[in-house]
Each structure stands twice: as structure tokens, then as C-alpha cells.
Write a protein that holds these residues in place. Structure first.
Motif, PDB file in Angstrom:
ATOM      1  N   ASN A  33     -18.061  25.797  15.996  1.00  0.00           N
ATOM      2  CA  ASN A  33     -18.284  26.594  14.795  1.00  0.00           C
ATOM      3  C   ASN A  33     -17.407  27.853  14.834  1.00  0.00           C
ATOM      4  O   ASN A  33     -17.198  28.435  15.904  1.00  0.00           O
ATOM      5  CB  ASN A  33     -19.751  27.000  14.688  1.00  0.00           C
ATOM      6  N   VAL A  80     -13.518  31.804   5.244  1.00  0.00           N
ATOM      7  CA  VAL A  80     -13.734  30.466   5.794  1.00  0.00           C
ATOM      8  C   VAL A  80     -14.430  29.583   4.768  1.00  0.00           C
ATOM      9  O   VAL A  80     -15.361  30.013   4.086  1.00  0.00           O
ATOM     10  CB  VAL A  80     -14.578  30.538   7.079  1.00  0.00           C
ATOM     11  N   LYS A  81     -13.963  28.330   4.632  1.00  0.00           N
ATOM     12  CA  LYS A  81     -14.616  27.333   3.781  1.00  0.00           C
ATOM     13  C   LYS A  81     -15.695  26.625   4.601  1.00  0.00           C
ATOM     14  O   LYS A  81     -15.393  25.861   5.512  1.00  0.00           O
ATOM     15  CB  LYS A  81     -13.604  26.303   3.282  1.00  0.00           C
ATOM     16  N   ASN A  82     -16.904  26.852   4.260  1.00  0.00           N
ATOM     17  CA  ASN A  82     -18.010  26.273   5.044  1.00  0.00           C
ATOM     18  C   ASN A  82     -18.197  24.778   4.799  1.00  0.00           C
ATOM     19  O   ASN A  82     -18.887  24.100   5.562  1.00  0.00           O
ATOM     20  CB  ASN A  82     -19.312  27.012   4.711  1.00  0.00           C
ATOM     21  N   ASP A  83     -17.587  24.248   3.724  1.00  0.00           N
ATOM     22  CA  ASP A  83     -17.769  22.835   3.391  1.00  0.00           C
ATOM     23  C   ASP A  83     -16.569  21.978   3.793  1.00  0.00           C
ATOM     24  O   ASP A  83     -16.465  20.815   3.406  1.00  0.00           O
ATOM     25  CB  ASP A  83     -18.015  22.682   1.884  1.00  0.00           C
ATOM     26  N   ALA A  84     -15.633  22.544   4.574  1.00  0.00           N
ATOM     27  CA  ALA A  84     -14.409  21.811   4.921  1.00  0.00           C
ATOM     28  C   ALA A  84     -14.502  21.114   6.273  1.00  0.00           C
ATOM     29  O   ALA A  84     -13.531  20.511   6.729  1.00  0.00           O
ATOM     30  CB  ALA A  84     -13.211  22.761   4.912  1.00  0.00           C
ATOM     31  N   GLY A  85     -15.661  21.170   6.912  1.00  0.00           N
ATOM     32  CA  GLY A  85     -15.803  20.542   8.219  1.00  0.00           C
ATOM     33  C   GLY A  85     -15.214  21.399   9.327  1.00  0.00           C
ATOM     34  O   GLY A  85     -14.685  22.491   9.092  1.00  0.00           O
ATOM     35  N   LYS A  86     -15.311  20.878  10.535  1.00  0.00           N
ATOM     36  CA  LYS A  86     -14.805  21.630  11.676  1.00  0.00           C
ATOM     37  C   LYS A  86     -13.310  21.372  11.884  1.00  0.00           C
ATOM     38  O   LYS A  86     -12.761  20.382  11.413  1.00  0.00           O
ATOM     39  CB  LYS A  86     -15.598  21.256  12.929  1.00  0.00           C
ATOM     40  N   ILE A  87     -12.682  22.288  12.594  1.00  0.00           N
ATOM     41  CA  ILE A  87     -11.238  22.208  12.807  1.00  0.00           C
ATOM     42  C   ILE A  87     -10.884  20.973  13.635  1.00  0.00           C
ATOM     43  O   ILE A  87     -11.516  20.682  14.649  1.00  0.00           O
ATOM     44  CB  ILE A  87     -10.734  23.480  13.510  1.00  0.00           C
ATOM     45  N   PHE A 137      -5.106  23.714   8.668  1.00  0.00           N
ATOM     46  CA  PHE A 137      -6.365  24.462   8.704  1.00  0.00           C
ATOM     47  C   PHE A 137      -6.984  24.546   7.308  1.00  0.00           C
ATOM     48  O   PHE A 137      -7.020  25.619   6.695  1.00  0.00           O
ATOM     49  CB  PHE A 137      -6.127  25.874   9.259  1.00  0.00           C
ATOM     50  N   GLN A 152      -9.937  24.593   6.674  1.00  0.00           N
ATOM     51  CA  GLN A 152     -11.183  25.364   6.793  1.00  0.00           C
ATOM     52  C   GLN A 152     -11.013  26.823   6.363  1.00  0.00           C
ATOM     53  O   GLN A 152     -11.991  27.552   6.220  1.00  0.00           O
ATOM     54  CB  GLN A 152     -11.693  25.333   8.240  1.00  0.00           C
TER      55      GLN A 152
END
Length: 397
Positions: free
Chosen positions: A364, A234-241, A344, A346
Motif C-alpha cells: 500500500n 494517488v488513485k485509490n482505484d488503480a490497484g497496487k503498483i 505508474f 496509480q
């Protein structure tokens, strides 16, 4: 001659409504044909075809093709079908994959309940588990687990598990030195042929069109694969889905994980062409029926072999109808164009179809699960139990 053939066809095709047992044979790119079990039930104005792999039965109802003596059997989910005509005691025809444009000869030969798919000397109904590697020593090397169990007095059932999912319901025969297992469900069409030498196994996976794939391995009760909960990053800096996608009726559905939502949301990334995705969809539908009124939301985002909504939406609607899915199914775009990466961002990379994403009430990502080990494997019962226990823990009373 044509008139004689027509009379033979008419007299033999529907002389009785009793079911008839067959072994189907699909032509493969190799010397060993793919064999599968089948029951054909001819009626006055229709024909029912049941394709059987181990504990899985697929029911198809034939429709006559006007002006011919041929019946068309559409598979209930996949964009594939079989065309057959009866010739004396056999049924002959073709299997057609409309997604790939493949046409494969197929024949159904009369059999009995005791007829095995593959006759081997000194057949055994035993249990074994192997840690195997596909294409060993190459850049395409992949680890897997091959397992099989007694099915009848002389046959075995089993599956092959990979990091992307499983090969579903395999059935065949094993002796002291040989193994043959096969499956055909309207999309998967594989034969596995191997030699057993002590605790070692050496073999090939045969396809309808592609070149055979080599595998080898060793017997191991502890054979395992990487944890499917740890494969998708998971990319934690890509924002929420967040996405806006059409459902099977063409209505745009907005999803924004920043908005207050359910206690728990599952998003599955799949495709109607993916048999593992169908197994997972059936399982998720059971969860939806059980937990929807307790705050669990489930959304299916499916990627097809087309970038045209006019083509994809009817396919997805048919899938949802055939599987009796109650949770929403959305069209994400073309799998060939890797649309999942755009929908996606994220996720570092979609490694397998299906991939399941679980979100908490704030949107989250709680966990991901890569692939799906379905009811044809030994892992499904534990997965089902663990998933239900986890949901109960998250949603509470």
C-alpha cells in the motif's frame, strides 16, 4: 601559422603539473555570461578539470581527441561534455548537450582564489530569504523561494526552491541593490540577475538558449512552498503498483506490490538527465546501505530522452557506476512520451522528477514526496533527519 600555433600549444599546455585557477564563462541568451569556478590540472598525458559551484565539485578527466589539439571532458553522469583547447593563458571550446543537441561556447580565464564570479560595488556576504514568483501575471506563474547565505568574505551561496525541487548550488554576489547568482553542473546552466529595492526583489533567470524568465518577490523569513508530501495525488482505484522493466544489464525485473515484500519499499521516479534526481539517488543510496538488511527496499525507475533500450541502458549503467549506486536501477521508457503515466497509473500525474513513493509491507502507498530539496538548500538537513526518524519508526528493531 599552424606550425607556430602547434608549438605554442605544446609548450604552454603541459609546462607544469601544478593546478591552475580559472573562472569559466558560458555564453548565455542575455548580456550577463554564466560564470563558474574551475581548477584545471594539466599533466603530461591528461588534463583534469574541476568545476566548482559553492560546496559542490565535479571532477572531469580529459581525453585527447585524435588528430586535434582538443580535449574532451565527459560529465560523470549526464549525457553532456566539454571540448577544450588551450590558447595562450586561456582554454576555449564548447559545451555540448547531446540530449538537446545544443552547442554553447565556453572559455576559461585565469583567476585567483579571491576572484569573485561577479564584481559588484560594495559586495556583501549576507543571509536573506525571499518569497518569489516566476512569470507573474501569466498562465505560467510559479511560486518559489530564493535563499542565500555568506560563502566567502565577498560572495554568497544559495539556491532557489520550487515545487519540483531546487536549483542546486548557486554562487555569486550581492550588494545593497543588486544580486547575481549562477550555477553550471553539466546540465543546469542558469544565471539569476536581480535588483533589490528595500524588501523587494525584481529580476530575470537567463538560459543558454531560451528566452529569459522574469521573477519578483519580497523578503520573508517565513517564505515557504506547498508541502511536497501533499502534491502528488494517488488513485485509490488503480490497484497496487506492478511493472516489468529492464535493469541496466537488460534483465527484466518484475515488481508486484501484491506479493509479500520488504517492511518498507521506496520507488523513485527519476531520470539521469535530472540533477535533483542525482542528489536524491546519492541520499537514497545512503539509506539503502544503512537499512537494506533491516527490511528496506529501494528501486529506481528512470525515464530517459530516448525510447530505445540500446541507448538508455548504457546511460543508466554509467549513472549507477559513477554514483556507486547499490540499489537496482530500471529503465521505464521515454520521458518525452510520458511513459511514467503508463508505468505508474496509480498516480494522477507525475508532477516532478524525482517523485518518491513509499510502500508498506502489503504494497500500500504510505506516502509520496514530490521533488527533492538537496544539500544546496537549507531544507536538506531537516528532510534527512525526518526521513531517518520515520524509517526507524516503520522498520522497528
Amino acid at each position: 601559422m599552424n606550425k607556430l600555433f602547434s608549438l605554442l600549444f605544446t609548450a604552454l599546455s603541459f609546462s607544469a603539473s601544478a593546478q591552475l585557477i580559472y573562472i569559466g564563462e558560458l555564453e548565455m541568451n542575455g548580456e550577463t555570461p554564466l560564470r563558474f569556478n574551475a581548477i584545471i590540472k594539466p599533466f603530461k598525458n591528461s588534463v583534469e578539470l574541476n568545476i566548482i559551484n559553492s560546496q559542490d565539485t565535479i571532477k572531469l578527466v580529459g581525453k585527447p581527441i585524435p588528430g586535434t589539439q582538443t580535449w574532451r571532458f565527459d560529465f560523470p553522469v549526464f549525457n553532456t561534455h566539454i571540448r577544450l583547447r588551450r590558447l595562450l593563458k586561456h582554454w576555449v571550446g564548447t559545451f555540448i548537450d547531446d540530449d538537446k543537441g545544443d552547442t554553447i561556447p565556453v572559455v576559461f580565464k585565469p583567476a585567483s582564489k579571491e576572484t569573485p564570479r561577479y564584481n559588484l560595488s560594495n559586495m556583501q556576504a549576507v543571509e536573506n530569504r525571499f518569497q518569489i514568483t516566476f512569470e507573474p501575471g501569466t498562465s505560467n506563474e510559479r511560486v518559489a523561494v530564493l535563499e542565500y547565505f555568506p560563502y566567502t568574505k565577498s560572495e554568497i551561496r544559495g539556491s532557489i526552491l520550487t515545487t519540483a525541487g531546487d536549483y542546486r548550488f548557486l554562487q555569486g554576489s550581492v550588494s545593497s541593490d543588486s544580486l547575481i547568482m549562477s550555477t553550471f553542473d553539466g546540465k543546469f546552466a542558469y544565471v539569476f540577475v536581480a535588483r533589490l529595492q528595500g524588501d523587494s526583489i525584481f529580476g530575470y533567470q537567463f538560459y543558454t538558449k531560451a528566452n529569459p524568465r522574469q521573477f519578483k518577490g519580497v523578503k520573508s523569513n517565513a517564505a515557504r512552498l506547498p508541502d511536497p508530501k501533499a502534491l502528488t495525488q494517488v488513485k485509490n482505484d488503480a490497484g497496487k503498483i506492478r511493472f516489468s522493466l529492464p535493469d541496466t544489464e537488460g534483465k527484466i525485473v518484475e515488481f508486484n506490490a501484491n506479493d509479500p515484500g520488504a517492511k518498507l519499499t521506496f520507488i523513485t521516479i527519476g531520470g539521469s538527465w535530472c540533477p535533483n534526481c542525482m542528489d536524491e539517488a546519492r541520499f537514497l543510496n545512503q539509506l539503502y546501505q544503512k537499512y537494506n538488511d533491516r527490511g528496506v527496499k529501494i528501486i529506481g525507475v528512470y525515464f530517459e530522452y530516448t525510447d530505445k533500450e540500446s541507448v538508455a541502458l548504457p546511460i543508466l549503467k554509467r549513472m549507477a557506476t559513477e554514483l556507486k549506486l547499490e540499489f537496482p536501477i530500471l529503465y521505464g521508457g521515454s520521458v518525452r512520451q510520458q511513459a511514467a503515466a503508463r508505468v505508474f497509473p496509480q498516480i494522477q500525474k507525475v508532477l516532478a522528477y524525482p517523485t518518491l513513493i513509499a510502500l508498506d509491507a502489503q504494497g500500500n502507498i504510505l506516502k509520496t514526496y514530490t521533488g527533492f530539496y538537496g544539500p544546496g538548500t537549507s531544507l536538506f538537513a531537516d528532510y534527512e533527519r525526518e526521513m531517518i526518524e520515520w524509517i526507524e519508526q516503520v522498520v522497528g528493531d
